[in-house]
Design an enzyme around this catalytic site. Structure first.
Site, short mmCIF file in Angstrom:
data_model
loop_
_atom_site.label_atom_id
_atom_site.label_comp_id
_atom_site.label_asym_id
_atom_site.label_seq_id
_atom_site.Cartn_x
_atom_site.Cartn_y
_atom_site.Cartn_z
N ARG A 17 4.15 -15.42 2.92
CA ARG A 17 3.34 -15.93 1.80
C ARG A 17 3.28 -14.85 0.73
O ARG A 17 3.74 -13.73 0.91
CB ARG A 17 1.93 -16.25 2.29
CG ARG A 17 1.31 -15.13 3.09
CD ARG A 17 -0.02 -15.49 3.72
NE ARG A 17 -0.38 -14.55 4.76
CZ ARG A 17 -1.61 -14.43 5.26
NH1 ARG A 17 -2.59 -15.18 4.79
NH2 ARG A 17 -1.86 -13.57 6.21
N ASP A 38 5.47 -12.60 9.38
CA ASP A 38 4.03 -12.63 9.15
C ASP A 38 3.34 -12.33 10.46
O ASP A 38 3.99 -12.20 11.51
CB ASP A 38 3.58 -13.98 8.58
CG ASP A 38 2.47 -13.80 7.53
OD1 ASP A 38 1.53 -13.01 7.80
OD2 ASP A 38 2.52 -14.43 6.46
N TYR A 173 -8.29 1.50 0.44
CA TYR A 173 -7.00 0.85 0.20
C TYR A 173 -6.18 1.63 -0.83
O TYR A 173 -4.99 1.87 -0.64
CB TYR A 173 -7.24 -0.59 -0.27
CG TYR A 173 -6.02 -1.30 -0.78
CD1 TYR A 173 -5.04 -1.77 0.10
CD2 TYR A 173 -5.83 -1.52 -2.14
CE1 TYR A 173 -3.92 -2.43 -0.37
CE2 TYR A 173 -4.71 -2.18 -2.62
CZ TYR A 173 -3.76 -2.64 -1.73
OH TYR A 173 -2.65 -3.29 -2.21
N LYS A 177 -2.52 3.47 -0.32
CA LYS A 177 -1.34 3.14 -1.11
C LYS A 177 -0.78 4.38 -1.79
O LYS A 177 0.44 4.52 -1.96
CB LYS A 177 -1.67 2.04 -2.12
CG LYS A 177 -1.82 0.67 -1.48
CD LYS A 177 -0.57 0.26 -0.70
CE LYS A 177 -0.60 -1.17 -0.24
NZ LYS A 177 0.62 -1.55 0.53
N THR A 208 -1.13 -14.12 -6.87
CA THR A 208 -0.79 -14.77 -5.60
C THR A 208 -1.94 -15.69 -5.20
O THR A 208 -3.05 -15.61 -5.74
CB THR A 208 -0.57 -13.73 -4.49
OG1 THR A 208 -1.81 -13.03 -4.27
CG2 THR A 208 0.51 -12.72 -4.87
#
Length: 269
Positions: A17, A38, A173, A177, A208
Protein backbone atom coordinates in the site's frame (compact mmCIF):
# COMPACT_ATOMS: atom_id res chain seq x y z
CA UNK A 1 8.53 4.07 -22.21
CA UNK A 2 12.12 2.85 -21.93
CA UNK A 3 12.33 -0.44 -20.04
CA UNK A 4 15.63 0.49 -18.43
CA UNK A 5 15.18 -2.01 -15.58
CA UNK A 6 14.42 -5.04 -17.76
CA UNK A 7 16.18 -8.13 -16.41
CA UNK A 8 16.41 -6.67 -12.90
CA UNK A 9 14.70 -8.02 -9.80
CA UNK A 10 13.48 -5.48 -7.26
CA UNK A 11 12.28 -5.97 -3.70
CA UNK A 12 10.26 -3.13 -2.17
CA UNK A 13 9.42 -3.52 1.51
CA UNK A 14 6.12 -2.09 2.70
CA UNK A 15 4.77 -2.19 -0.86
CA UNK A 16 1.30 -3.56 -0.24
CA UNK A 17 0.00 0.00 0.00
CA UNK A 18 0.91 3.66 0.05
CA UNK A 19 4.27 4.92 -1.15
CA UNK A 20 5.78 1.46 -1.33
CA UNK A 21 3.07 0.23 -3.68
CA UNK A 22 3.54 3.23 -5.98
CA UNK A 23 7.30 2.62 -6.01
CA UNK A 24 6.82 -1.05 -6.90
CA UNK A 25 4.44 -0.05 -9.71
CA UNK A 26 6.98 2.41 -11.12
CA UNK A 27 9.83 -0.10 -11.07
CA UNK A 28 7.57 -2.60 -12.84
CA UNK A 29 6.68 0.00 -15.47
CA UNK A 30 10.40 0.29 -16.15
CA UNK A 31 10.66 -3.47 -16.67
CA UNK A 32 11.80 -4.87 -13.31
CA UNK A 33 10.36 -8.06 -11.89
CA UNK A 34 9.08 -7.13 -8.44
CA UNK A 35 8.74 -8.72 -5.00
CA UNK A 36 6.15 -6.90 -2.92
CA UNK A 37 5.79 -7.08 0.84
CA UNK A 38 3.61 -6.16 3.78
CA UNK A 39 3.25 -7.16 7.39
CA UNK A 40 0.50 -9.66 6.56
CA UNK A 41 -1.59 -10.72 3.56
CA UNK A 42 -4.54 -8.39 4.22
CA UNK A 43 -2.57 -5.30 5.31
CA UNK A 44 -3.38 -3.43 2.05
CA UNK A 45 -7.03 -3.35 3.09
CA UNK A 46 -6.43 -1.22 6.20
CA UNK A 47 -6.98 2.07 4.39
CA UNK A 48 -9.00 0.66 1.52
CA UNK A 49 -6.23 0.51 -1.07
CA UNK A 50 -6.68 -3.17 -2.00
CA UNK A 51 -8.27 -6.31 -0.61
CA UNK A 52 -4.94 -8.05 -0.10
CA UNK A 53 -1.43 -8.53 -1.47
CA UNK A 54 -2.78 -10.82 -4.16
CA UNK A 55 -4.81 -7.99 -5.66
CA UNK A 56 -1.79 -5.68 -5.55
CA UNK A 57 0.36 -8.31 -7.26
CA UNK A 58 -2.18 -8.83 -10.03
CA UNK A 59 -2.27 -5.11 -10.69
CA UNK A 60 1.51 -4.91 -11.00
CA UNK A 61 1.58 -7.96 -13.29
CA UNK A 62 -0.33 -5.95 -15.90
CA UNK A 63 2.99 -4.28 -16.70
CA UNK A 64 4.17 -7.58 -18.15
CA UNK A 65 6.59 -8.48 -15.36
CA UNK A 66 6.85 -11.29 -12.85
CA UNK A 67 5.60 -10.51 -9.35
CA UNK A 68 5.77 -12.38 -6.08
CA UNK A 69 4.53 -11.40 -2.62
CA UNK A 70 6.01 -12.02 0.82
CA UNK A 71 4.85 -11.15 4.32
CA UNK A 72 6.44 -10.65 7.71
CA UNK A 73 7.94 -8.22 10.19
CA UNK A 74 11.12 -6.58 8.90
CA UNK A 75 12.33 -6.34 12.50
CA UNK A 76 12.45 -10.16 12.71
CA UNK A 77 15.68 -11.52 11.19
CA UNK A 78 14.25 -15.02 10.77
CA UNK A 79 11.20 -13.67 8.94
CA UNK A 80 13.38 -11.57 6.64
CA UNK A 81 15.54 -14.59 5.91
CA UNK A 82 12.41 -16.50 4.85
CA UNK A 83 11.45 -13.57 2.59
CA UNK A 84 14.80 -13.86 0.82
CA UNK A 85 14.37 -17.61 0.36
CA UNK A 86 10.92 -17.16 -1.14
CA UNK A 87 11.92 -14.28 -3.42
CA UNK A 88 14.98 -16.08 -4.76
CA UNK A 89 12.95 -19.26 -5.32
CA UNK A 90 10.29 -17.39 -7.32
CA UNK A 91 12.23 -14.61 -9.04
CA UNK A 92 15.96 -14.95 -8.37
CA UNK A 93 18.53 -12.82 -6.49
CA UNK A 94 17.51 -9.23 -5.76
CA UNK A 95 19.30 -6.53 -7.77
CA UNK A 96 17.38 -3.52 -6.43
CA UNK A 97 16.38 -3.16 -2.78
CA UNK A 98 14.01 -0.41 -1.70
CA UNK A 99 13.48 -0.13 2.05
CA UNK A 100 10.10 1.59 2.27
CA UNK A 101 8.55 -0.16 5.29
CA UNK A 102 8.45 1.88 8.48
CA UNK A 103 6.48 4.91 9.59
CA UNK A 104 5.51 6.78 12.73
CA UNK A 105 3.65 3.78 14.14
CA UNK A 106 3.76 2.88 17.81
CA UNK A 107 3.37 -0.42 19.63
CA UNK A 108 -0.45 -0.45 19.36
CA UNK A 109 -0.43 0.14 15.61
CA UNK A 110 -1.28 3.86 15.54
CA UNK A 111 0.68 7.03 16.16
CA UNK A 112 2.29 7.21 19.61
CA UNK A 113 0.40 9.27 22.19
CA UNK A 114 2.03 11.45 23.43
CA UNK A 115 4.38 11.77 20.48
CA UNK A 116 7.04 14.14 21.76
CA UNK A 117 10.64 13.84 22.91
CA UNK A 118 10.02 13.39 26.65
CA UNK A 119 6.62 11.81 27.24
CA UNK A 120 6.40 9.26 24.43
CA UNK A 121 5.88 5.78 26.00
CA UNK A 122 9.01 3.63 25.99
CA UNK A 123 7.18 0.77 24.28
CA UNK A 124 6.44 3.13 21.40
CA UNK A 125 10.09 4.16 21.20
CA UNK A 126 11.09 0.51 20.96
CA UNK A 127 8.47 -0.19 18.28
CA UNK A 128 9.63 2.79 16.23
CA UNK A 129 13.26 1.70 16.49
CA UNK A 130 12.41 -1.80 15.27
CA UNK A 131 10.08 -0.63 12.48
CA UNK A 132 12.42 2.00 11.06
CA UNK A 133 16.11 1.59 11.91
CA UNK A 134 16.56 -2.02 13.05
CA UNK A 135 14.26 -3.32 10.33
CA UNK A 136 16.15 -1.43 7.64
CA UNK A 137 19.45 -2.81 8.93
CA UNK A 138 18.14 -6.39 9.05
CA UNK A 139 16.81 -6.19 5.49
CA UNK A 140 20.10 -4.74 4.27
CA UNK A 141 22.13 -7.40 6.08
CA UNK A 142 20.00 -10.07 4.45
CA UNK A 143 19.73 -8.76 0.88
CA UNK A 144 22.78 -6.54 0.40
CA UNK A 145 25.45 -9.03 1.49
CA UNK A 146 24.79 -11.07 -1.70
CA UNK A 147 25.07 -7.87 -3.78
CA UNK A 148 28.45 -7.24 -2.19
CA UNK A 149 29.55 -10.76 -3.06
CA UNK A 150 28.34 -10.42 -6.67
CA UNK A 151 29.81 -6.93 -7.07
CA UNK A 152 26.57 -5.33 -8.25
CA UNK A 153 23.32 -3.98 -6.85
CA UNK A 154 21.43 -0.88 -5.81
CA UNK A 155 19.86 0.12 -2.49
CA UNK A 156 17.42 2.97 -1.93
CA UNK A 157 16.46 3.56 1.70
CA UNK A 158 13.50 5.77 2.59
CA UNK A 159 14.21 8.54 5.05
CA UNK A 160 11.98 11.53 5.76
CA UNK A 161 12.32 15.27 5.44
CA UNK A 162 11.58 15.29 9.19
CA UNK A 163 15.03 13.78 9.68
CA UNK A 164 16.69 16.98 8.47
CA UNK A 165 15.35 19.55 10.97
CA UNK A 166 14.01 19.66 14.50
CA UNK A 167 10.39 18.66 15.13
CA UNK A 168 8.23 18.71 18.24
CA UNK A 169 5.63 16.26 16.91
CA UNK A 170 7.10 12.84 16.11
CA UNK A 171 10.73 13.46 17.10
CA UNK A 172 11.66 9.80 17.67
CA UNK A 173 10.52 8.94 14.15
CA UNK A 174 12.48 11.92 12.83
CA UNK A 175 15.60 10.87 14.74
CA UNK A 176 15.38 7.35 13.36
CA UNK A 177 14.98 8.58 9.79
CA UNK A 178 18.08 10.74 10.28
CA UNK A 179 19.81 7.57 11.46
CA UNK A 180 18.63 5.69 8.35
CA UNK A 181 20.17 8.39 6.16
CA UNK A 182 23.50 8.14 7.95
CA UNK A 183 23.40 4.33 7.98
CA UNK A 184 22.95 4.58 4.22
CA UNK A 185 26.02 6.81 3.91
CA UNK A 186 28.09 4.38 5.97
CA UNK A 187 26.84 1.41 3.95
CA UNK A 188 27.61 3.27 0.73
CA UNK A 189 31.17 3.88 1.92
CA UNK A 190 31.67 0.21 2.77
CA UNK A 191 30.30 -0.95 -0.58
CA UNK A 192 32.00 1.66 -2.77
CA UNK A 193 34.86 -0.70 -3.81
CA UNK A 194 32.33 -3.39 -4.77
CA UNK A 195 30.28 -1.15 -7.06
CA UNK A 196 27.09 -1.39 -5.00
CA UNK A 197 25.30 1.96 -4.75
CA UNK A 198 23.31 3.09 -1.68
CA UNK A 199 21.24 6.27 -1.51
CA UNK A 200 18.41 7.76 0.55
CA UNK A 201 15.19 9.41 -0.58
CA UNK A 202 13.65 11.70 2.05
CA UNK A 203 10.03 12.50 1.14
CA UNK A 204 8.05 15.41 2.42
CA UNK A 205 4.39 14.98 3.45
CA UNK A 206 2.77 12.84 0.76
CA UNK A 207 -0.86 12.15 -0.09
CA UNK A 208 -1.10 8.46 0.72
CA UNK A 209 -4.27 6.89 2.08
CA UNK A 210 -2.67 6.50 5.51
CA UNK A 211 -1.48 10.11 5.51
CA UNK A 212 -4.98 11.40 4.84
CA UNK A 213 -6.61 9.01 7.33
CA UNK A 214 -4.30 9.66 10.29
CA UNK A 215 -3.95 13.44 10.43
CA UNK A 216 -5.75 16.69 9.81
CA UNK A 217 -4.65 17.83 6.37
CA UNK A 218 -4.39 21.38 5.11
CA UNK A 219 -6.87 21.60 2.20
CA UNK A 220 -4.78 24.33 0.59
CA UNK A 221 -1.93 21.85 0.17
CA UNK A 222 -4.01 19.05 -1.38
CA UNK A 223 -4.12 20.59 -4.88
CA UNK A 224 -1.14 19.32 -6.86
CA UNK A 225 -2.06 21.39 -9.93
CA UNK A 226 -1.23 24.69 -8.24
CA UNK A 227 1.95 26.54 -9.20
CA UNK A 228 3.19 26.76 -5.62
CA UNK A 229 5.47 24.05 -4.26
CA UNK A 230 3.97 24.64 -0.81
CA UNK A 231 1.79 21.55 -1.05
CA UNK A 232 1.73 17.84 -0.33
CA UNK A 233 3.55 15.48 -2.69
CA UNK A 234 1.84 12.98 -4.95
CA UNK A 235 3.09 9.40 -4.36
CA UNK A 236 4.31 9.13 -7.94
CA UNK A 237 6.61 12.13 -7.39
CA UNK A 238 8.43 10.18 -4.69
CA UNK A 239 8.39 6.98 -6.75
CA UNK A 240 10.03 8.75 -9.68
CA UNK A 241 12.97 9.78 -7.49
CA UNK A 242 13.35 6.20 -6.23
CA UNK A 243 13.24 4.87 -9.79
CA UNK A 244 15.92 7.33 -10.87
CA UNK A 245 18.27 6.26 -8.08
CA UNK A 246 17.50 2.59 -8.76
CA UNK A 247 18.35 2.78 -12.45
CA UNK A 248 21.26 3.34 -14.82
CA UNK A 249 20.73 7.11 -15.10
CA UNK A 250 22.25 7.43 -11.61
CA UNK A 251 25.06 4.93 -12.09
CA UNK A 252 27.69 7.26 -10.52
CA UNK A 253 25.58 8.46 -7.57
CA UNK A 254 26.05 6.87 -4.16
CA UNK A 255 25.95 7.94 -0.52
CA UNK A 256 23.52 10.79 -1.24
CA UNK A 257 20.27 11.99 0.31
CA UNK A 258 17.64 13.29 -2.09
CA UNK A 259 14.90 15.36 -0.41
CA UNK A 260 11.70 15.24 -2.46
CA UNK A 261 9.71 17.84 -0.58
CA UNK A 262 9.07 20.88 -2.74
CA UNK A 263 11.76 22.74 -0.80
CA UNK A 264 10.23 22.20 2.64
CA UNK A 265 13.65 21.43 4.09
CA UNK A 266 14.70 25.00 3.22
CA UNK A 267 12.19 26.56 5.58
CA UNK A 268 10.28 24.00 7.68
CA UNK A 269 7.07 25.10 9.33
Amino acid sequence: MTKELSGKIAFVTGSGRGLGRTMAERLAELGADVAIHDLDWTAPSKYGEAADLGEVARGIETHGVRVTAVTGNIGDAEAVGKMREDIEANLGPVDILVNSAGGDIGAAGGKPKPNDALDIPLEDVQALVNNNLVGTIIVCKTFVAPMRDRGSGVVVNLGSVAGHFGVADGPIYAILKAAVAHYSRCLAKQLQPMGVRVNTVSPGPTKTARFEATRTVDPRKMDSTQASLDRYAEPDEIAEAVAFLAGPRSKFISGQVLCVDGGLVLSPS
